[in-house]
Design a protein around this motif. Structure first.
Motif, mmCIF file in Angstrom:
data_model
loop_
_atom_site.group_PDB
_atom_site.id
_atom_site.type_symbol
_atom_site.label_atom_id
_atom_site.label_comp_id
_atom_site.label_asym_id
_atom_site.label_seq_id
_atom_site.Cartn_x
_atom_site.Cartn_y
_atom_site.Cartn_z
ATOM 1 N N GLU A 115 -0.771 11.272 7.543
ATOM 2 C CA GLU A 115 -1.176 12.000 6.357
ATOM 3 C C GLU A 115 -0.779 13.471 6.462
ATOM 4 N N ARG A 116 -0.798 14.155 5.335
ATOM 5 C CA ARG A 116 -0.393 15.553 5.284
ATOM 6 C C ARG A 116 -1.542 16.421 4.784
ATOM 7 N N ALA A 117 -1.447 17.714 5.056
ATOM 8 C CA ALA A 117 -2.405 18.686 4.554
ATOM 9 C C ALA A 117 -1.693 19.598 3.563
ATOM 10 N N TYR A 118 -2.435 20.073 2.563
ATOM 11 C CA TYR A 118 -1.858 20.876 1.490
ATOM 12 C C TYR A 118 -2.689 22.151 1.324
ATOM 13 N N LEU A 119 -2.006 23.292 1.279
ATOM 14 C CA LEU A 119 -2.656 24.583 1.101
ATOM 15 C C LEU A 119 -2.044 25.312 -0.084
ATOM 16 N N GLY A 129 -5.125 49.147 -4.864
ATOM 17 C CA GLY A 129 -6.157 49.061 -3.848
ATOM 18 C C GLY A 129 -7.109 47.897 -4.001
ATOM 19 N N PHE A 130 -7.113 47.225 -5.156
ATOM 20 C CA PHE A 130 -8.047 46.127 -5.411
ATOM 21 C C PHE A 130 -7.305 44.789 -5.428
ATOM 22 N N THR A 131 -7.788 43.836 -4.628
ATOM 23 C CA THR A 131 -7.183 42.506 -4.553
ATOM 24 C C THR A 131 -8.273 41.456 -4.687
ATOM 25 N N VAL A 132 -7.993 40.436 -5.492
ATOM 26 C CA VAL A 132 -8.895 39.304 -5.631
ATOM 27 C C VAL A 132 -8.064 38.038 -5.489
ATOM 28 N N GLY A 133 -8.600 37.049 -4.796
ATOM 29 C CA GLY A 133 -7.804 35.845 -4.577
ATOM 30 C C GLY A 133 -8.630 34.690 -4.074
ATOM 31 N N GLY A 134 -7.933 33.595 -3.804
ATOM 32 C CA GLY A 134 -8.595 32.399 -3.307
ATOM 33 C C GLY A 134 -7.587 31.443 -2.715
ATOM 34 N N SER A 135 -8.107 30.459 -2.013
ATOM 35 C CA SER A 135 -7.253 29.437 -1.420
ATOM 36 C C SER A 135 -7.993 28.108 -1.425
ATOM 37 N N CYS A 136 -7.236 27.019 -1.419
ATOM 38 C CA CYS A 136 -7.823 25.693 -1.308
ATOM 39 C C CYS A 136 -6.973 24.868 -0.337
ATOM 40 N N TRP A 137 -7.656 24.009 0.414
ATOM 41 C CA TRP A 137 -7.037 23.194 1.447
ATOM 42 C C TRP A 137 -7.511 21.760 1.280
#
Length: 266
Positions: A115-119, A129-137
């Motif tokens: 199986e594989r993983a996905y990011l 100066g301002f950063t907003v973000g997210g990630s999913c795995w």
């Protein structure tokens, strides 16, 4: 081509006793922990090899670029080194990464997990100066011939100017255990650095983690207060941290820590 000989274990720290340890290596073979090639195909960069996934703010930050001496406790959720391919795109507003890797396991050429993983990670910088973000795995990992789901997500925002750095992150994970029961975990931290002058930084961080919301005794908290003295920029630094670690109700143990670090990078 880039290669690294250092590793980061679940005890996340800039102290070399924590950074370089407990790696499963074959003593009869030459082992390279990170080996990757980066191909710049404008406007997309393609990374191929074995490397740390850009899972959250501090992963894959080098230990030399940490604010505190130790990584946040929620970085225990971070996936270990992966073998795979990653596509990255960046401009003044957006930074994005899409990665496909072989997921959990020893991540070697003879890994039997098919199986594989996905990011997927996205970061926006709408203001200077301002950063907003997210990630999913997402991945399915194999154990004794059975495959189980694992889902992880992060939300991050930070702001930096010449006076201070304010950084926040929340993480969530849901996965199946050996009995196919769901385990839910979450963690967050809030961090503040005040730049007293060009050499002295005052730092504070509060952290919370619940490793399993369905059982008791899995909560961990930590306050950290620190001072960084930059002798010559970030390459020569003296850092002091004092950690106030939360104690369980069952066992009242004084587990606070004072940590002093001298760091010189040639």
């Amino acid at each position: 081509f880039q290669a690294e000989d250092g590793i980061r274990d679940l005890v996340r720290s800039r102290g070399l006793g924590d950074v370089y340890k407990r790696q499963e290596l074959n003593s009869d073979a030459i082992n390279i922990l990170d080996a990757k090639g980066i191909y710049k195909l404008k406007p997309i960069d393609v990374t191929i090899g074995r490397f740390l996934a850009p899972y959250d703010y501090y992963t894959p930050q080098s230990f030399t670029k940490l604010d505190m001496i130790e990584y946040p406790i929620l970085d225990n959720f971070s996936p270990f080194r992966q073998v795979g391919i990653m596509f990255s795109y960046k401009n003044d507003l957006l930074s994005s990464h899409l990665m496909i890797s072989n997921g959990s396991g020893k991540n070697t050429y003879n890994d039997t997990d098919k199986e594989r993983a996905y990011l997927l990670r996205l970061d926006l910088t709408p203001l200077k100066g301002f950063t907003v973000g997210g990630s999913c795995w997402y991945e399915q990992f194999g154990t004794d011939g059975f495959y189980r789901d694992a889902n992880k997500a992060n939300f991050m925002f930070n702001y930096r100017n010449k006076y201070f750095f304010f950084n926040n992150q929340a993480s969530y994970i849901a996965e199946e255990d050996a009995a196919d029961a769901n385990i839910y975990s979450y963690a967050y931290f809030t961090h503040l650095t005040y730049f007293l002058n060009e050499k002295i930084e005052l730092l504070s961080r509060y952290e919370f983690m619940n490793v399993n919301t369905q059982v008791t005794g899995g909560i961990q908290t930590r306050f950290t207060f620190g001072v960084n003295y930059n002798i010559q920029g970030p390459k020569a630094q003296i850092a002091f941290n004092y950690q106030i670690n939360g104690e369980s109700e069952e066992a009242k143990v004084d587990n606070d820590k004072a940590i002093l670090l001298f760091m010189f990078i040639l």
